[in-house]
Design an enzyme around this catalytic site. Structure first.
Site, PDB file in Angstrom:
ATOM      1  N   ALA A  70       0.817  -1.215   0.000  1.00 48.91           N
ATOM      2  CA  ALA A  70       0.000   0.000   0.000  1.00 48.91           C
ATOM      3  C   ALA A  70       0.854   1.270   0.000  1.00 48.91           C
ATOM      4  O   ALA A  70       0.432   2.297  -0.523  1.00 48.91           O
ATOM      5  CB  ALA A  70      -0.945  -0.002   1.191  1.00 48.91           C
ATOM      6  N   THR A  71       2.045   1.199   0.540  1.00 49.07           N
ATOM      7  CA  THR A  71       2.934   2.372   0.503  1.00 49.07           C
ATOM      8  C   THR A  71       3.194   2.773  -0.948  1.00 49.07           C
ATOM      9  O   THR A  71       3.044   3.937  -1.327  1.00 49.07           O
ATOM     10  CB  THR A  71       4.266   2.065   1.225  1.00 49.07           C
ATOM     11  OG1 THR A  71       3.986   1.782   2.589  1.00 49.07           O
ATOM     12  CG2 THR A  71       5.232   3.241   1.125  1.00 49.07           C
ATOM     13  N   ASN A 149      -5.583   3.654  10.507  1.00 45.27           N
ATOM     14  CA  ASN A 149      -4.846   2.528  11.069  1.00 45.27           C
ATOM     15  C   ASN A 149      -4.624   2.622  12.574  1.00 45.27           C
ATOM     16  O   ASN A 149      -4.321   1.634  13.212  1.00 45.27           O
ATOM     17  CB  ASN A 149      -3.496   2.373  10.358  1.00 45.27           C
ATOM     18  CG  ASN A 149      -2.786   3.684  10.155  1.00 45.27           C
ATOM     19  OD1 ASN A 149      -3.323   4.606   9.526  1.00 45.27           O
ATOM     20  ND2 ASN A 149      -1.597   3.817  10.698  1.00 45.27           N
ATOM     21  N   GLN A 177      -6.618  -0.630   5.533  1.00 44.40           N
ATOM     22  CA  GLN A 177      -7.234  -1.140   6.762  1.00 44.40           C
ATOM     23  C   GLN A 177      -8.693  -1.547   6.568  1.00 44.40           C
ATOM     24  O   GLN A 177      -9.291  -2.140   7.468  1.00 44.40           O
ATOM     25  CB  GLN A 177      -7.155  -0.085   7.870  1.00 44.40           C
ATOM     26  CG  GLN A 177      -5.761   0.179   8.379  1.00 44.40           C
ATOM     27  CD  GLN A 177      -5.157  -1.005   9.128  1.00 44.40           C
ATOM     28  OE1 GLN A 177      -5.843  -1.945   9.532  1.00 44.40           O
ATOM     29  NE2 GLN A 177      -3.849  -0.963   9.302  1.00 44.40           N
ATOM     30  N   SER A 197      -3.341  -3.538   0.544  1.00 42.35           N
ATOM     31  CA  SER A 197      -2.135  -4.199   1.025  1.00 42.35           C
ATOM     32  C   SER A 197      -2.458  -5.646   1.365  1.00 42.35           C
ATOM     33  O   SER A 197      -3.444  -5.928   2.036  1.00 42.35           O
ATOM     34  CB  SER A 197      -1.606  -3.475   2.267  1.00 42.35           C
ATOM     35  OG  SER A 197      -0.513  -4.193   2.791  1.00 42.35           O
ATOM     36  N   HIS A 199      -0.617  -7.884   3.235  1.00 35.44           N
ATOM     37  CA  HIS A 199      -0.298  -8.420   4.576  1.00 35.44           C
ATOM     38  C   HIS A 199      -1.240  -7.915   5.666  1.00 35.44           C
ATOM     39  O   HIS A 199      -1.141  -8.342   6.815  1.00 35.44           O
ATOM     40  CB  HIS A 199       1.178  -8.155   4.943  1.00 35.44           C
ATOM     41  CG  HIS A 199       1.528  -6.746   5.281  1.00 35.44           C
ATOM     42  ND1 HIS A 199       1.617  -6.305   6.578  1.00 35.44           N
ATOM     43  CD2 HIS A 199       1.818  -5.682   4.510  1.00 35.44           C
ATOM     44  CE1 HIS A 199       1.973  -5.018   6.589  1.00 35.44           C
ATOM     45  NE2 HIS A 199       2.094  -4.622   5.336  1.00 35.44           N
ATOM     46  N   THR A 238       9.191  -7.472 -13.432  1.00 36.43           N
ATOM     47  CA  THR A 238       8.571  -8.798 -13.459  1.00 36.43           C
ATOM     48  C   THR A 238       7.690  -8.974 -12.227  1.00 36.43           C
ATOM     49  O   THR A 238       8.122  -8.683 -11.114  1.00 36.43           O
ATOM     50  CB  THR A 238       9.664  -9.894 -13.467  1.00 36.43           C
ATOM     51  OG1 THR A 238      10.511  -9.663 -14.594  1.00 36.43           O
ATOM     52  CG2 THR A 238       9.048 -11.282 -13.546  1.00 36.43           C
ATOM     53  N   CYS A 324       4.414   2.501  12.675  1.00 36.43           N
ATOM     54  CA  CYS A 324       5.318   3.153  11.728  1.00 36.43           C
ATOM     55  C   CYS A 324       6.051   4.316  12.370  1.00 36.43           C
ATOM     56  O   CYS A 324       7.143   4.661  11.970  1.00 36.43           O
ATOM     57  CB  CYS A 324       4.540   3.664  10.524  1.00 36.43           C
ATOM     58  SG  CYS A 324       3.380   2.468   9.924  1.00 36.43           S
TER      59      CYS A 324
HETATM   60  C1  LIG Z   1      -0.200  -0.758   6.511  1.00 34.79           C
HETATM   61  C2  LIG Z   1      -0.759   0.466   5.878  1.00 34.79           C
HETATM   62  C3  LIG Z   1      -0.110   1.062   4.789  1.00 34.79           C
HETATM   63  C4  LIG Z   1       1.196   0.547   4.243  1.00 34.79           C
HETATM   64  O1  LIG Z   1       1.021  -0.698   3.634  1.00 34.79           O
HETATM   65  P1  LIG Z   1       2.279  -1.588   3.201  1.00 34.79           P
HETATM   66  O2  LIG Z   1       1.672  -2.651   2.350  1.00 34.79           O
HETATM   67  O3  LIG Z   1       2.869  -2.114   4.467  1.00 34.79           O
HETATM   68  O4  LIG Z   1       3.201  -0.714   2.441  1.00 34.79           O
HETATM   69  C5  LIG Z   1      -0.692   2.172   4.238  1.00 34.79           C
HETATM   70  N1  LIG Z   1      -1.844   2.671   4.717  1.00 34.79           N
HETATM   71  C6  LIG Z   1      -2.480   2.130   5.765  1.00 34.79           C
HETATM   72  C7  LIG Z   1      -3.762   2.720   6.239  1.00 34.79           C
HETATM   73  C8  LIG Z   1      -1.952   1.008   6.383  1.00 34.79           C
HETATM   74  O5  LIG Z   1      -2.586   0.473   7.421  1.00 34.79           O
END
Ligand SMILES: *Cc1c(COP(=O)(O)O)cnc(C)c1O
Length: 384
Positions: A70-71, A149, A177, A197, A199, A238, A324
């Site tokens: 998500a970053t 988050n 989230q 994201s 994970h 890739t 973070c």
């Molecule tokens: C975890 C999170 C991100 C970052 O996601 P990554 O996949 O770890 O880069 C961005 N925005 C929110 C709201 C998050 O909870």
């Protein structure tokens, strides 16, 4: 007993996700962009994964762009739009975005963009009238986090989408989230760009996606990574096939099982909240009681430093502020934006319950937290 209650930070990979990924590391190792049978085998699996991801937000397969998380999706959405549409230079976002959205906006400000950072109320919600009043003729993009988050507050996304549509402004939302926790429909909600994201929804780390609208009002993006032109030229490199497959499987499971695990998580959240509020005085829930993602509790324990509490809870993983920015001594900017008094900000912890947690774990945690808070309050009473 060791208990993990930090599911807003990351979630464990579902066993079925791992199983689904494994063959793509070895037997089915083909490059999904290759023009031969090994490539087709990987490409077909990636296509299927993309369909599962798209389905979770009611998008089309071709509207899903794989990223590293998500970053990267947030960076791509904001910087990609800003670079493509050079005729407009104003962005509206909020004060409670994830760091990666704020940092992307800050970088654009250095390049001459104007950014409005909307405040939020005591519960973490933006004011829709204020949002609309801040739209200018040169407003290009509105980026609002779907669910925060730290405090879990869910924004009125459908209403924001309507405002964006009415004023022909591109609407991006960071839904890292919200995906897999609340119902998301990019059509019904008029969302143009949406970050996901893997994970955060029981998939592997290192992969995410950006939904980009191509039907109706198509959104264009300049790439931030140039190369072989994969992902419609928007994100070269890739594809990480096993991660794509895992992310797809995580979305397939969420599609099928959300209706089962979300009520379960809500039950656990309710139980934990009740046990803590019955067992302790002078504790406060931060965020919105109702418009909140399932499983999130952000609570201030008056008179106790969150670091002391976390240190005291050796067997329980919870977070003080956002993972973070923890490690810094700055009070959480999200809780500051919610106008929480500083002493209560420094006494806050975030609890994130996931689908793997059990009632026994919740009961154990409630007892441990109550015991630890009482002990710490007694010590600080002696000290004072
Ligand atoms: C975890 C999170 C991100 C970052 O996601 P990554 O996949 O770890 O880069 C961005 N925005 C929110 C709201 C998050 O909870």
């Amino acid at each position: 007993m060791n208990v993990y209650l930090d599911n807003q930070s990351t979630t464990p990979c579902d066993r079925r996700v791992l199983e689904k990924m494994l063959p793509f590391f070895s037997d089915k190792f083909g490059n999904p962009h290759s023009d031969h049978l090994f490539g087709y085998q990987a490409a077909d699996a990636v296509s299927e994964a993309r369909q599962h991801i798209a389905k979770l937000i009611n998008a089309k397969e071709k509207e899903i762009i794989f990223t590293s998380g998500a970053t990267e999706s947030n960076n791509l959405a904001i910087k990609g739009v800003a670079e493509f549409y050079k005729n407009k230079n104003h962005i509206i976002t909020t004060q409670i975005e994830h760091k990666c959205v704020l940092a992307s906006c800050k970088r654009l400000e250095k390049k001459g963009f104007n950014v409005t950072y909307l405040p939020v109320d005591h519960y973490g919600r933006i004011n829709l009238q204020q949002l609309e009043e801040n739209i200018r003729p040169e407003t290009l993009l509105i980026s609002v986090i779907f669910a925060n988050n730290e405090v879990g507050t869910i924004q009125p996304i459908k209403e924001i989408g309507e405002i964006c549509k009415k004023h022909s402004v591109i609407f991006h939302t960071d839904a890292a989230q919200a995906v897999g926790k609340v119902k998301i429909d990019v059509e019904e909600m008029n969302i143009d760009l949406l970050s996901l994201s893997s994970h955060k929804i029981y998939g592997p780390k290192g992969i995410g996606a950006l939904y980009r609208r191509t039907t109706g009002k198509r959104v264009n993006l300049s790439p931030i990574i140039d190369g072989g032109g994969q992902e419609s030229g928007i994100r070269s490199g890739t594809l990480a096939t096993p991660l794509c497959i895992g992310f797809g499987e995580a979305c397939r499971i969420a599609n099928n099982e959300m209706d089962i695990y979300i009520p379960k998580i809500l039950e656990l959240q309710k139980s934990l909240q009740e046990m803590l509020f019955n067992g302790l005085d002078n504790i406060f829930l931060n965020g919105d009681k109702d418009n909140r993602i399932p499983g999130n509790l952000n609570i201030s324990f008056q008179g106790v430093e969150s670091e002391a509490l976390i240190f005291g809870l050796k067997t329980i993983a919870v977070s003080s502020g956002s993972a973070c920015s923890s490690g810094t001594l700055e009070p959480s900017y999200v809780l500051v934006a919610l106008n929480i008094p500083e002493n209560l900000i420094n006494s806050s912890i975030r609890i994130g319950i996931g689908k793997q947690n059990t009632y026994q774990e919740i009961e154990y945690c409630a007892n441990q937290i109550i015991k630890t808070i009482k002990k710490l309050r007694k010590i600080s009473a002696i000290e004072h």
